[in-house]
Design an enzyme around this catalytic site. Sequence first.
Site, mmCIF file in Angstrom:
data_model
loop_
_atom_site.group_PDB
_atom_site.id
_atom_site.type_symbol
_atom_site.label_atom_id
_atom_site.label_comp_id
_atom_site.label_asym_id
_atom_site.label_seq_id
_atom_site.Cartn_x
_atom_site.Cartn_y
_atom_site.Cartn_z
ATOM 1 N N ASP A 1 -21.858 -11.080 -0.078
ATOM 2 C CA ASP A 1 -22.149 -10.041 0.903
ATOM 3 C C ASP A 1 -23.179 -10.543 1.921
ATOM 4 O O ASP A 1 -24.166 -11.182 1.555
ATOM 5 C CB ASP A 1 -22.707 -8.822 0.145
ATOM 6 C CG ASP A 1 -22.966 -7.645 1.057
ATOM 7 O OD1 ASP A 1 -21.993 -7.105 1.591
ATOM 8 O OD2 ASP A 1 -24.145 -7.274 1.236
ATOM 9 N N GLU B 1 -18.791 -13.173 3.462
ATOM 10 C CA GLU B 1 -18.715 -12.047 4.388
ATOM 11 C C GLU B 1 -19.646 -12.370 5.561
ATOM 12 O O GLU B 1 -20.852 -12.134 5.508
ATOM 13 C CB GLU B 1 -19.158 -10.735 3.735
ATOM 14 C CG GLU B 1 -18.801 -9.548 4.616
ATOM 15 C CD GLU B 1 -19.896 -8.510 4.812
ATOM 16 O OE1 GLU B 1 -19.629 -7.504 5.485
ATOM 17 O OE2 GLU B 1 -21.027 -8.698 4.334
HETATM 18 C C1 NOJ Z 1 -21.608 -5.295 3.797
HETATM 19 C C2 NOJ Z 1 -20.895 -4.275 2.969
HETATM 20 O O1 NOJ Z 1 -19.508 -4.423 3.172
HETATM 21 C C3 NOJ Z 1 -21.396 -2.908 3.383
HETATM 22 O O2 NOJ Z 1 -20.666 -1.888 2.730
HETATM 23 C C4 NOJ Z 1 -22.869 -2.818 3.087
HETATM 24 O O3 NOJ Z 1 -23.378 -1.582 3.547
HETATM 25 C C5 NOJ Z 1 -23.642 -3.968 3.762
HETATM 26 N N1 NOJ Z 1 -23.015 -5.237 3.512
HETATM 27 C C6 NOJ Z 1 -25.071 -4.036 3.243
HETATM 28 O O4 NOJ Z 1 -25.051 -4.482 1.916
#
Ligand code: NOJ
Length: 552
Positions: A208, A250
């Site tokens: 993430d 991500e």
């Molecule tokens: C990306 C995630 O997909 C999202 O849902 C989240 O709020 C943010 N990262 C912060 O962790």
Amino acid sequence: MPRPGSAGDPLWYKRAVIYELPVKSFYDANGDGIGDFPGLLEKLDYIEALGVTCLWLLPFFPSPLRDDGYDISDYCNVHPSYGTLDDFRRFLDAAHERRLQVVIELVLNHTSDQHPWFQRARRAPAGSVERDYYVWSDAEDRYRDARIIFTDSERSNWTWDPVAQAYFWHRFFHHQPDLNYDNPTVLQEVLRVIDFWLDLGVDGFRLDAVPYLIEREGTRCENLPETHAVLKAVRRHVQARVPRGMLLAEANQWPADVRAYFADGDECQMAYHFPLMPRMFMGLHLEDRHPIVEIMQQTPAIPETCQWALFLRNHDELTLEMVTDEERDYMHLAYSADAQARINLGIRRRLAPLVGNNRRRIELRNSLLFSLPGTPILYYGDEIGMGDNTYLGDRNGVRTPMQWTGDRNADFSRADPARLYSPVIMDPIYGYRGINVEAQERDASSLLQWMRNLIGLRKLFPAFGSGSLEFLEPANRKILAYVLRYGPDAILCVANLSRSVQPVELSLSALVGLTPVEILGYTDFPVVSEQPYFLTLGPYGFYWFELQRRDV
Ligand code: NOJ
Ligand code: CA
């Protein structure tokens, strides 16, 4: 030879079809109104029949749930609402028995402010190793060039902590302090978390928010070389323990910046193609292939062992960070005229409502998702055309209970409706009485049956996912056409992005003598000759052709 995409295949993620789901939304086995691991286990038959090969589970760890679990307070356990570690183990074993891989979340960038590391840090002396698990400052004036991501809810990347008597750094919500990767102990902690889950048998991690691991003055604090060094260390560690363990980055960035996350094949094996996603919607609304072709042409080549992760929708808003201001205005006009559907820089809607519940548009978008180069990710519920509820706040409107049948609570849970973690969708168009798995299993022409068929076909041809891409340039710009090649195999994809019937002449001189066989109906088309190849396509129609060599 291991079955392609199976556990023994080192490049399994290149052949995978991924299904993304929040455990809490899928199926509630104990009747407390919240989906859980025993429930997910019960639904593995459904997942297997859908044909997907890999599950990506949204965060299921102990958490105050102020960011739906991306605010973790214990990395090595299961949130009690979703079950126990033993429940997770049982689920994982059952998934593996069915040859499904399981990818979980690794939230490296930040923790919850309730995490014991943060509680200890704020009380530890300034300058101590414990305090330095996070990033602190006496004033809000450091790293001013870093943008704010959650523009609707946060005004600064710094929040005052009265206990520490200092500001702490956070790229997301103010209750999600960023970990400090300049402190080597932090990486050691994270590697322990990785070992914990690898030892349990997970097949990979979605990393993430990776661009933001390290901060440096005078930069935007994104994609820094020091961040890549951390990720390479993570990869070396995973590789040494489980060589086929997959890391999915991500990084919501432009293709040239995302390219760095693959490095020389020694960082992440996968990364999302964020800029392609809105362009699949733009191309269709404009009825012009240009946005899609342009972004793919700007996409650099990646190492052989790497792969793009493609998606139409996910658990977040349809983000419009990777488009120009003008394009964003235009997307809002086209897809979120209702301001209630907007959040941050994006649109909090599911696939079906985004395209006006038009079956052909849904199918066409999926034909792109399942054929453009990369591994497709399907968001739970989109395979039955589920709707959303933009009044639920934050991004909760796209995270409502899975609709299994037309019975109470869509058969997601036996709890009192008032007790559900979220109301089910009840409106007359997308409500569970009409849109549900049971009804679509009975209906041979349902979206669910169509999706199962498409997924099955995709898996038959390795050129999807592993092939090279070459765009054709027919004069009619409403037509998107491309050839995928993989060794001797070739597949021709042709899509009509417009609402009306279109003719197209394709120049296929490199394919002369081959017979296009339409994959969905297994129908022979005329042999390719030196002449332009003429096709007509119905509104939002598409063809996938296998190009067969029939030597006489
Ligand atoms: C990306 C995630 O997909 C999202 O849902 C989240 O709020 C943010 N990262 C912060 O962790
Ligand atoms: Ca439950």
